[in-house]
Write a protein that holds these residues in place. Structure first.
Motif, PDB file in Angstrom:
ATOM      1  N   LEU A 176      77.003 174.760  11.742  1.00 10.16           N
ATOM      2  CA  LEU A 176      77.073 175.980  12.543  1.00 10.16           C
ATOM      3  C   LEU A 176      75.997 176.993  12.159  1.00 10.16           C
ATOM      4  O   LEU A 176      75.953 178.096  12.710  1.00 10.16           O
ATOM      5  CB  LEU A 176      78.466 176.611  12.403  1.00 10.16           C
ATOM      6  N   ARG A 177      75.155 176.611  11.194  1.00 11.07           N
ATOM      7  CA  ARG A 177      74.063 177.475  10.736  1.00 11.07           C
ATOM      8  C   ARG A 177      74.577 178.828  10.249  1.00 11.07           C
ATOM      9  O   ARG A 177      74.075 179.884  10.647  1.00 11.07           O
ATOM     10  CB  ARG A 177      73.006 177.642  11.828  1.00 11.07           C
ATOM     11  N   ILE A 178      75.571 178.775   9.389  1.00 11.83           N
ATOM     12  CA  ILE A 178      76.122 179.991   8.801  1.00 11.83           C
ATOM     13  C   ILE A 178      76.393 179.720   7.321  1.00 11.83           C
ATOM     14  O   ILE A 178      76.782 178.611   6.957  1.00 11.83           O
ATOM     15  CB  ILE A 178      77.415 180.433   9.540  1.00 11.83           C
ATOM     16  N   GLU A 179      76.146 180.711   6.497  1.00  9.02           N
ATOM     17  CA  GLU A 179      76.458 180.587   5.077  1.00  9.02           C
ATOM     18  C   GLU A 179      77.978 180.578   4.919  1.00  9.02           C
ATOM     19  O   GLU A 179      78.690 181.294   5.634  1.00  9.02           O
ATOM     20  CB  GLU A 179      75.872 181.756   4.281  1.00  9.02           C
ATOM     21  N   LEU A 180      78.447 179.802   3.984  1.00  7.41           N
ATOM     22  CA  LEU A 180      79.884 179.739   3.733  1.00  7.41           C
ATOM     23  C   LEU A 180      80.420 181.120   3.358  1.00  7.41           C
ATOM     24  O   LEU A 180      81.506 181.520   3.800  1.00  7.41           O
ATOM     25  CB  LEU A 180      80.187 178.713   2.640  1.00  7.41           C
ATOM     26  N   SER A 181      79.646 181.870   2.580  1.00  5.68           N
ATOM     27  CA  SER A 181      80.073 183.226   2.205  1.00  5.68           C
ATOM     28  C   SER A 181      80.239 184.120   3.433  1.00  5.68           C
ATOM     29  O   SER A 181      81.158 184.946   3.495  1.00  5.68           O
ATOM     30  CB  SER A 181      79.089 183.842   1.215  1.00  5.68           C
ATOM     31  N   GLU A 182      79.377 183.952   4.430  1.00  5.28           N
ATOM     32  CA  GLU A 182      79.477 184.740   5.666  1.00  5.28           C
ATOM     33  C   GLU A 182      80.724 184.335   6.455  1.00  5.28           C
ATOM     34  O   GLU A 182      81.389 185.187   7.045  1.00  5.28           O
ATOM     35  CB  GLU A 182      78.218 184.581   6.514  1.00  5.28           C
ATOM     36  N   LEU A 183      81.033 183.065   6.456  1.00  3.71           N
ATOM     37  CA  LEU A 183      82.244 182.609   7.135  1.00  3.71           C
ATOM     38  C   LEU A 183      83.480 183.240   6.486  1.00  3.71           C
ATOM     39  O   LEU A 183      84.364 183.745   7.181  1.00  3.71           O
ATOM     40  CB  LEU A 183      82.336 181.076   7.093  1.00  3.71           C
ATOM     41  N   PHE A 184      83.509 183.248   5.153  1.00  4.97           N
ATOM     42  CA  PHE A 184      84.628 183.880   4.448  1.00  4.97           C
ATOM     43  C   PHE A 184      84.654 185.388   4.709  1.00  4.97           C
ATOM     44  O   PHE A 184      85.727 185.966   4.871  1.00  4.97           O
ATOM     45  CB  PHE A 184      84.543 183.613   2.941  1.00  4.97           C
ATOM     46  N   ARG A 185      83.497 186.022   4.772  1.00  8.46           N
ATOM     47  CA  ARG A 185      83.442 187.459   5.051  1.00  8.46           C
ATOM     48  C   ARG A 185      84.027 187.752   6.428  1.00  8.46           C
ATOM     49  O   ARG A 185      84.830 188.662   6.595  1.00  8.46           O
ATOM     50  CB  ARG A 185      82.006 187.972   4.978  1.00  8.46           C
TER      51      ARG A 185
END
Length: 75
Positions: free
Chosen positions: A62-71
């Motif tokens: 999905l071209r997203i950092e895992l940290s951003e997904l959690f945020r």
């Protein structure tokens, strides 16, 4: 099946929103990651507790950092 836990529901909602923002179906995401479509649906509904490895596969596709997904999930 037990009721979904709120953090899993929030994570699933965030994952679904990113997937929809990328205009991908669950099937398309499944083909890109090798994660079964039904499992992705369970994660999005908060019914599954995915491993970190699975979350990384989904986030990468999905071209997203895992940290951003959690945020986005408020975690």
């Amino acid at each position: 099946m037990p009721d979904p836990q709120p953090p899993l529901v929030a994570l699933g909602d965030a994952l679904r929103q990113v997937r929809l923002d990328r205009r991908l179906s669950q099937e398309q995401l499944s083909l890109e990651t090798g994660v079964h479509r039904n499992y992705i649906g369970g994660v999005e509904r908060g019914e599954r507790s995915p491993s970190v490895a699975t979350l990384l596969r989904l986030a990468t596709a999905l071209r997203i950092e895992l940290s951003e997904l959690f945020r986005r999930a408020g975690l």
